[in-house]
Design a protein around this motif. Structure first.
Motif, short mmCIF file in Angstrom:
data_model
loop_
_atom_site.label_atom_id
_atom_site.label_comp_id
_atom_site.label_asym_id
_atom_site.label_seq_id
_atom_site.Cartn_x
_atom_site.Cartn_y
_atom_site.Cartn_z
N ASN A 271 27.99 19.96 47.19
CA ASN A 271 26.98 19.79 48.24
C ASN A 271 26.92 18.33 48.65
O ASN A 271 27.71 17.88 49.45
CB ASN A 271 25.62 20.30 47.76
N THR A 272 25.99 17.57 48.06
CA THR A 272 25.84 16.17 48.46
C THR A 272 26.91 15.26 47.86
O THR A 272 27.18 14.20 48.40
CB THR A 272 24.45 15.65 48.05
N ASN A 273 27.52 15.69 46.77
CA ASN A 273 28.58 14.88 46.14
C ASN A 273 29.83 15.74 45.94
O ASN A 273 30.21 16.08 44.81
CB ASN A 273 28.11 14.34 44.79
N PRO A 274 30.49 16.10 47.03
CA PRO A 274 31.65 17.00 46.92
C PRO A 274 32.84 16.33 46.26
O PRO A 274 32.98 15.10 46.28
CB PRO A 274 31.95 17.33 48.39
N VAL A 275 33.70 17.16 45.69
CA VAL A 275 34.94 16.67 45.08
C VAL A 275 36.11 17.36 45.76
O VAL A 275 35.99 18.50 46.23
CB VAL A 275 34.97 16.94 43.56
N ALA A 276 37.23 16.66 45.81
CA ALA A 276 38.44 17.20 46.42
C ALA A 276 39.46 17.52 45.34
O ALA A 276 39.65 16.75 44.39
CB ALA A 276 39.02 16.20 47.42
N SER A 277 40.12 18.64 45.47
CA SER A 277 41.15 19.06 44.53
C SER A 277 42.42 18.24 44.70
O SER A 277 42.54 17.46 45.66
CB SER A 277 41.49 20.54 44.76
N VAL A 278 43.36 18.47 43.83
CA VAL A 278 44.71 17.96 44.07
C VAL A 278 45.24 18.66 45.32
O VAL A 278 44.91 19.82 45.58
CB VAL A 278 45.66 18.23 42.88
N PRO A 279 46.03 17.99 46.13
CA PRO A 279 46.59 18.66 47.32
C PRO A 279 47.70 19.64 46.93
O PRO A 279 48.39 19.47 45.93
CB PRO A 279 47.17 17.50 48.14
N GLY A 280 47.85 20.67 47.75
CA GLY A 280 48.95 21.61 47.62
C GLY A 280 49.72 21.67 48.91
O GLY A 280 49.18 21.37 49.98
N GLU A 281 50.99 22.07 48.84
CA GLU A 281 51.81 22.12 50.04
C GLU A 281 52.28 23.54 50.31
O GLU A 281 52.64 24.29 49.39
CB GLU A 281 53.03 21.21 49.89
N ILE A 282 52.25 23.91 51.59
CA ILE A 282 52.79 25.19 52.03
C ILE A 282 54.19 24.95 52.57
O ILE A 282 54.36 24.18 53.52
CB ILE A 282 51.92 25.82 53.12
N GLY B 35 57.58 34.86 52.73
CA GLY B 35 57.29 34.11 53.95
C GLY B 35 56.98 32.65 53.72
O GLY B 35 57.19 31.81 54.60
N ALA B 36 56.43 32.33 52.54
CA ALA B 36 56.06 30.94 52.25
C ALA B 36 55.95 30.74 50.75
O ALA B 36 55.67 31.67 50.00
CB ALA B 36 54.75 30.59 52.93
N ALA B 37 56.19 29.50 50.34
CA ALA B 37 56.01 29.12 48.94
C ALA B 37 54.88 28.10 48.86
O ALA B 37 54.70 27.30 49.77
CB ALA B 37 57.30 28.51 48.40
N LEU B 38 54.10 28.18 47.78
CA LEU B 38 53.01 27.23 47.56
C LEU B 38 53.42 26.27 46.46
O LEU B 38 53.78 26.69 45.36
CB LEU B 38 51.73 27.97 47.16
N GLU B 39 53.37 24.98 46.76
CA GLU B 39 53.73 23.96 45.78
C GLU B 39 52.46 23.25 45.33
O GLU B 39 51.84 22.51 46.11
CB GLU B 39 54.71 22.96 46.39
N ILE B 40 52.04 23.50 44.09
CA ILE B 40 50.80 22.96 43.56
C ILE B 40 51.07 22.27 42.23
O ILE B 40 51.55 22.90 41.29
CB ILE B 40 49.76 24.08 43.34
N PRO B 41 50.76 20.96 42.14
CA PRO B 41 50.32 20.08 43.22
C PRO B 41 51.49 19.69 44.13
O PRO B 41 52.65 19.80 43.73
CB PRO B 41 49.77 18.87 42.48
N ALA B 42 51.16 19.22 45.32
CA ALA B 42 52.20 18.76 46.24
C ALA B 42 52.84 17.49 45.69
O ALA B 42 52.20 16.69 45.00
CB ALA B 42 51.58 18.48 47.61
N LYS B 43 54.12 17.31 45.98
CA LYS B 43 54.84 16.11 45.53
C LYS B 43 54.50 14.96 46.48
O LYS B 43 55.05 14.85 47.59
CB LYS B 43 56.35 16.37 45.51
N LEU B 44 53.58 14.11 46.06
CA LEU B 44 53.09 13.00 46.87
C LEU B 44 52.95 11.76 46.01
O LEU B 44 52.63 11.86 44.82
CB LEU B 44 51.71 13.34 47.46
N ASP B 45 53.16 10.60 46.62
CA ASP B 45 52.88 9.37 45.86
C ASP B 45 51.37 9.19 45.77
O ASP B 45 50.59 9.79 46.52
CB ASP B 45 53.55 8.16 46.52
N GLU B 46 50.94 8.34 44.86
CA GLU B 46 49.51 8.20 44.56
C GLU B 46 48.70 7.77 45.78
O GLU B 46 47.62 8.29 46.04
CB GLU B 46 49.34 7.17 43.43
#
Length: 353
Positions: free
Chosen positions: A224-235, A253-264
């Protein structure tokens, strides 16, 4: 401690009726029955609200099938000819129009029943892709270029004018739909007019949007007032774009990559953008924020989904699971957040005396 009476509201009058039922099945299975008395309420495609007398199976209900017809009665009740059914909280596991567009949220507000997810205002704004873009752009969040057409402008839609502004390829979308319903990728004049005709079958407003070359990244936001964000995922889509068929019908049709391969740094930028969008659009409870990540590192917000898919393999719960919040705990948190908001809002004055 007494169990909470929790209602799962599913089905609905939208193109995503069947998707809603799949989500509701997963929610029913994951809810802790030691904490909650679960009651199932099915909204038929005709708009009837029907209470199931069995709380162990998500299914389509019709009058005469052993279900009870319901009407909304304040406070905190859905009433039938047999009497009132009291609810401590409702999980509106509905997708699409009359589900995630603020309609049912407003009804539950009037009935004084706490409900999981965003409020009326943010639900309506996030469902309307044009309004979402306008607000995000005003606040400095990057979005893809677009042109809006209303139903009374349908005959004046001109391919050359749109192409000159947006280039090719481009996407044509109904403004108030989800799950890529009615969405087409356009590469020439013929496909453009076919796409516009299709989109206007699903909404009175149609958007033409420039295509963004980039990776499709999604983030789950909780709070609510202090939301948190998950690790990103890629479609990683194996089709031209992440269509309805790719999401729900074609298993390859699609693959889900969790977590997405991203630099910090990139991951932090995407999560920060997701939280910013969540707050700008006044979201509470939950939302899934979908972005494009371009080759040069730009983060472009595509859309915010306030009632994302909730099957056990849907991105929203999977991303939070990868962030350390298991599915049953996620449902507990969402119920707590809905009660917290409801109690907070009840402290507001409703008169000036």
């Amino acid at each position: 401690m007494a169990k909470l009476n929790v209602g799962i509201l599913y089905g609905g009058q939208s193109t995503e009726h069947e998707v809603s039922m799949r989500s509701a099945e997963s929610v029913l299975e994951a809810l802790d029955k030691d904490k909650y008395n679960v009651k199932l309420v099915h909204i038929s495609k005709r708009g009837e609200w029907l209470l199931s007398h069995q709380s162990d199976e998500i299914k389509s209900l019709e009058r005469g099938s052993g279900a009870t017809g319901l009407s909304v009665t304040p406070p905190k009740q859905l009433s039938s000819a047999e009497g009132g059914e009291a609810f401590d909280v409702i999980l509106p596991i509905l997708h699409g129009t009359a589900g995630e567009d603020g309609s049912v949220q407003g009804l539950l507000e009037m009935a004084d029943i706490p409900y999981v997810g965003c409020n009326v205002r943010s639900s309506a704004v996030c469902m309307d892709k044009d309004m979402t873009k306008k607000l995000l752009k005003f606040e400095g969040i990057k979005v893809a270029d677009w042109i809006l057409f209303r139903h009374d402008e349908k005959e004046s839609v001109n391919y050359e004018t749109v192409r000159e502004k947006l280039g090719l390829p481009m996407f044509v979308k109904p403004v108030n739909q989800g799950s890529s319903v009615g969405v087409s990728k356009v590469t020439d004049e013929k496909s453009f007019y076919e796409a516009v005709e299709l989109a206007f079958q699903f909404d009175t407003k149609v958007m033409v949007e420039s295509a963004v070359e980039g990776r499709e990244i999604e983030v789950s936001v909780l709070g609510n007032t202090n939301p948190v964000a998950s690790v990103p995922g890629e479609i990683v889509s194996n089709t031209e774009f992440y269509s309805y068929e790719s999401k729900y019908i074609d298993e390859s049709g699609a693959a889900l990559e969790i977590p997405a391969k991203l630099d910090e740094e990139t991951e932090e930028n995407i999560r920060r953008t997701a939280l910013d969008a969540f707050r700008i659009l006044d979201c509470e409870g939950m939302a899934r924020v979908d972005v494009f990540l371009t080759e040069n590192g730009e983060v472009i917000v595509n859309e915010i989904n306030t009632l994302p898919g909730f099957t056990s393999i849907s991105m929203y719960p999977k991303l939070l699971e990868a962030s350390g919040i298991e599915y049953p705990e996620l449902l507990d948190r969402l119920i707590e957040l809905s009660l917290e908001r409801h109690n907070r809002n009840r402290q507001l004055k409703t008169d000036i005396m």
